[in-house]
Design an enzyme around this catalytic site. Structure first.
Site, PDB file in Angstrom:
ATOM      1  N   GLY A 215       0.794  -1.221   0.000  1.00 30.64           N
ATOM      2  CA  GLY A 215       0.000   0.000   0.000  1.00 30.64           C
ATOM      3  C   GLY A 215       0.824   1.266   0.000  1.00 30.64           C
ATOM      4  N   SER A 216       1.990   1.236   0.639  1.00 30.29           N
ATOM      5  CA  SER A 216       2.946   2.340   0.659  1.00 30.29           C
ATOM      6  C   SER A 216       2.407   3.567   1.396  1.00 30.29           C
ATOM      7  CB  SER A 216       3.375   2.724  -0.760  1.00 30.29           C
ATOM      8  OG  SER A 216       3.854   1.596  -1.461  1.00 30.29           O
ATOM      9  N   ASN A 217       3.316   4.476   1.697  1.00 27.65           N
ATOM     10  CA  ASN A 217       2.980   5.762   2.315  1.00 27.65           C
ATOM     11  C   ASN A 217       3.610   6.887   1.495  1.00 27.65           C
ATOM     12  OD1 ASN A 217       1.644   4.620   4.575  1.00 27.65           O
ATOM     13  ND2 ASN A 217       3.615   4.274   5.582  1.00 27.65           N
TER      14      ASN A 217
END
Length: 441
Positions: A215-217
């Site tokens: 999902g990453s930030n």
């Protein structure tokens, strides 16, 4: 090279020490050349005078650092894992080799690969050709490392990079249904490649991991919140440290044309997330659905025919052939039939998407025809402002399955979810969605 004027003297000294450890990749036969200079931590800074030369340097540097990784992924996307490693072993993603081979032979047909290549711009074709030449030169000079010194390691061809790109495209769609595509069998028929509940359990876990683990930030800061009135960006990708989705850091320069630094996925000759003098951008996996499932009402007389507008239509039958290594080392050809409707391949997921005498399910991946993806990142790499980057996305519409977060040197910040999705309205989805599938797609 992009170097801040505010670096301390110690930092500059360390950087210059690293730059003294350099490698040069030059080849007169291909009329391509590049300089590869590495910083102390091994990051390649690749400079060339043209696109072919830049690709040449990228391919050479990547082979220096990740030859075995890329060679393994090339075997996967060419559908040759069962040939070299046997049918019962698994990929790094824990997918059975034989099922993986059937899927990629279905996905990467010669016609699809040729069409993708033909759609690329001359500049991108030159960069890919250079990448192949650079990788192949390193392989010829140094040979494969000990851990992958085997017959499955071979020189690249441009089709290999196209196949790697097409694998990336379907990660958010049909790639998550590989087991369901391979396992789709008419009622009372026997599949040439049998599936198991364990395979589907692993597939379900991988689906969940795709949206959560990857999902990453990302955080973009505009002028009102930054210390110097310029934009700031934090990129925190959650991609794996191993396999075909591991990022690779590099700095690419064509004097007067391109100066961009960031990270790229294996086999891709462009920066996927990074920055240049004016703009920084990153991506996070989005929550949009990038495929559509169609429930087919079957012909009561034949479960391989479906009814559409009152007509009985035969499913397409496609024989996919896979070479399989036997215990004695010989090869045996296995033929598996993949069924498709006019919407896409038939998929069968026990308990969710069951193929019985009444219904079957067909999947259309919106990214299967996305041949703009490399040109999209090519344009983003060269963007001179946030507006320029945004315009490229609106124009090309090549981002496959991620959000985009960006900031520029004028203090502007941006978030957009402009990826390739099915043309299905919310009203249509509410009217036609089948909750029995358990997928809300």
């Amino acid at each position: 090279m992009i170097i801040s004027n505010r670096l301390s003297k110690a930092c500059v000294a360390g950087l210059l020490l690293g730059l003294s450890l350099n490698a040069s990749a030059r080849e007169q036969v291909t009329q391509a050349s590049a300089d590869i200079r590495r910083t102390t931590f091994g990051v390649p800074h690749i400079r060339a005078n043209d696109e072919r030369g830049l690709g040449y340097g990228i391919g050479y540097a990547y082979a220096q650092d990740n030859l075995c990784l890329l060679a393994n992924e090339v075997v996967t996307v060419n559908g040759e894992r069962a040939r070299f490693f046997g049918p019962d072993q698994a990929t790094l993603e824990e997918r059975n080799n034989l099922a993986s081979d059937v899927f990629f032979n279905w996905l990467n047909t010669p016609q699809a690969v040729a069409a993708f290549w033909k759609a690329q711009t001359p500049q991108m074709q030159q960069r890919i050709e250079g990448y192949v030449a650079g990788y192949n030169r390193y392989l010829k000079e140094q040979g494969a490392p000990t851990q992958c010194h085997a017959t499955w390691v071979r020189p690249l061809v441009v089709e290999d990079l196209v196949k790697l790109t097409r694998r990336l495209l379907v990660e958010g769609g049909v790639g998550q249904f590989a087991e369901a595509l391979v396992g789709a069998t008419p009622p009372n028929a026997t599949a040439a490649v049998p599936s198991s509940m364990k395979a589907f359990e692993l597939a379900a876990v991988n689906q969940q991991r795709f949206s959560l683990d990857r999902g990453s930030n990302a955080v973009a800061v505009g002028r009102d919140r930054s210390f110097n009135g310029r934009g700031m960006l934090l990129a925190n990708p959650h991609f794996p440290w191993v396999g075909g989705m591991r990022f690779y850091e590099m700095h690419l320069t064509i004097p007067g044309q391109l100066d961009v630094m960031g990270a790229a996925l294996p086999g891709l000759p462009v920066i996927n997330i990074g920055f240049n003098q004016h703009v920084a951008w990153t991506h996070t996996v989005d929550t949009s659905k990038h495929f559509t499932l169609y429930r087919l009402t079957l012909d009561p007389e034949d479960s391989t025919r479906y009814l559409l507008d009152g007509k009985s239509i035969a499913m397409e039958h496609r024989a996919v052939k896979v070479q399989v290594k036997q215990p004695d080392g010989s090869l045996k050809e296995v033929t598996h039939t993949v069924y498709s409707s006019q919407f896409g391949p038939v998929v069968q997921w026990p308990g969710k998407l069951d193929w019985d005498s009444h219904y079957a399910f067909s999947l259309r991946d919106a990214n299967l025809g996305n041949d703009r993806v490399l040109q999209q990142w090519y344009a983003m790499n060269r963007a001179t402002s946030l507006k320029d980057l945004q315009t490229s996305v609106h124009t090309l519409q090549g981002i496959p399955w991620v959000n985009t977060v960006a900031a520029d040197d004028q203090g502007q910040s941006l978030y957009m979810n402009l990826s390739v999705v099915p043309n299905v309205s919310a009203a249509k989805l509410a009217q036609c969605s089948d909750p029995r599938a358990g997928l809300q797609m």
